[in-house]
Design a protein around this motif. Structure first.
Motif, short mmCIF file in Angstrom:
data_model
loop_
_atom_site.label_atom_id
_atom_site.label_comp_id
_atom_site.label_asym_id
_atom_site.label_seq_id
_atom_site.Cartn_x
_atom_site.Cartn_y
_atom_site.Cartn_z
N ILE A 115 2.32 17.75 -12.30
CA ILE A 115 2.23 19.18 -11.98
C ILE A 115 3.47 19.92 -12.50
O ILE A 115 3.37 21.01 -13.06
CB ILE A 115 2.07 19.38 -10.45
N ASP A 116 4.64 19.30 -12.33
CA ASP A 116 5.88 19.92 -12.77
C ASP A 116 5.89 20.10 -14.29
O ASP A 116 6.25 21.16 -14.80
CB ASP A 116 7.06 19.04 -12.33
N MET A 117 5.47 19.08 -15.02
CA MET A 117 5.43 19.15 -16.48
C MET A 117 4.36 20.13 -16.94
O MET A 117 4.56 20.86 -17.91
CB MET A 117 5.17 17.75 -17.07
N ALA A 118 3.23 20.17 -16.26
CA ALA A 118 2.14 21.07 -16.64
C ALA A 118 2.54 22.52 -16.44
O ALA A 118 2.14 23.39 -17.21
CB ALA A 118 0.89 20.74 -15.82
N LEU A 124 1.92 9.66 -5.55
CA LEU A 124 2.35 11.02 -5.22
C LEU A 124 3.46 11.48 -6.17
O LEU A 124 3.47 12.64 -6.60
CB LEU A 124 2.85 11.08 -3.77
N LEU A 125 4.37 10.57 -6.51
CA LEU A 125 5.46 10.90 -7.43
C LEU A 125 4.90 11.25 -8.81
O LEU A 125 5.31 12.23 -9.44
CB LEU A 125 6.42 9.71 -7.53
N MET A 126 3.95 10.46 -9.29
CA MET A 126 3.33 10.72 -10.60
C MET A 126 2.60 12.07 -10.60
O MET A 126 2.68 12.82 -11.57
CB MET A 126 2.35 9.60 -10.94
N ILE A 127 1.89 12.37 -9.51
CA ILE A 127 1.18 13.65 -9.41
C ILE A 127 2.18 14.80 -9.43
O ILE A 127 1.98 15.80 -10.12
CB ILE A 127 0.32 13.69 -8.13
N ARG A 183 0.83 -1.21 0.00
CA ARG A 183 0.00 0.00 0.00
C ARG A 183 0.86 1.26 0.00
O ARG A 183 0.58 2.21 -0.70
CB ARG A 183 -0.90 0.00 1.25
N TRP A 184 1.92 1.27 0.83
CA TRP A 184 2.80 2.44 0.90
C TRP A 184 3.52 2.68 -0.41
O TRP A 184 3.70 3.83 -0.82
CB TRP A 184 3.81 2.27 2.04
N VAL A 185 3.91 1.58 -1.09
CA VAL A 185 4.58 1.72 -2.39
C VAL A 185 3.64 2.38 -3.39
O VAL A 185 4.04 3.28 -4.13
CB VAL A 185 5.05 0.34 -2.91
N ILE A 186 2.38 1.96 -3.41
CA ILE A 186 1.39 2.54 -4.32
C ILE A 186 1.16 4.02 -4.00
O ILE A 186 1.11 4.86 -4.89
CB ILE A 186 0.06 1.75 -4.25
#
Length: 42
Positions: free
Chosen positions: A23-26, A16-19, A8-11
């Motif tokens: 945001i950074d790319m956007a 969070l990393l993908m989000i 669960r923690w890995v997911i």
């Protein structure tokens, strides 16, 4: 089992990393899916 807790923690961390990346790319450039819609005129 303890494995489910780790899984669960890995997911959560991965999500969070993908989000953060999204945001950074956007903030830097227009997203590819936005560019496609604009070029088609939709």
């Amino acid at each position: 089992m303890n494995n489910q807790k780790i899984f669960r923690w890995v997911i959560i961390l991965f999500t969070l990393l993908m989000i953060a990346l999204a945001i950074d790319m956007a903030s830097n450039t227009t997203a590819p899916w936005n560019k496609k819609k604009v070029s088609r005129g939709q």
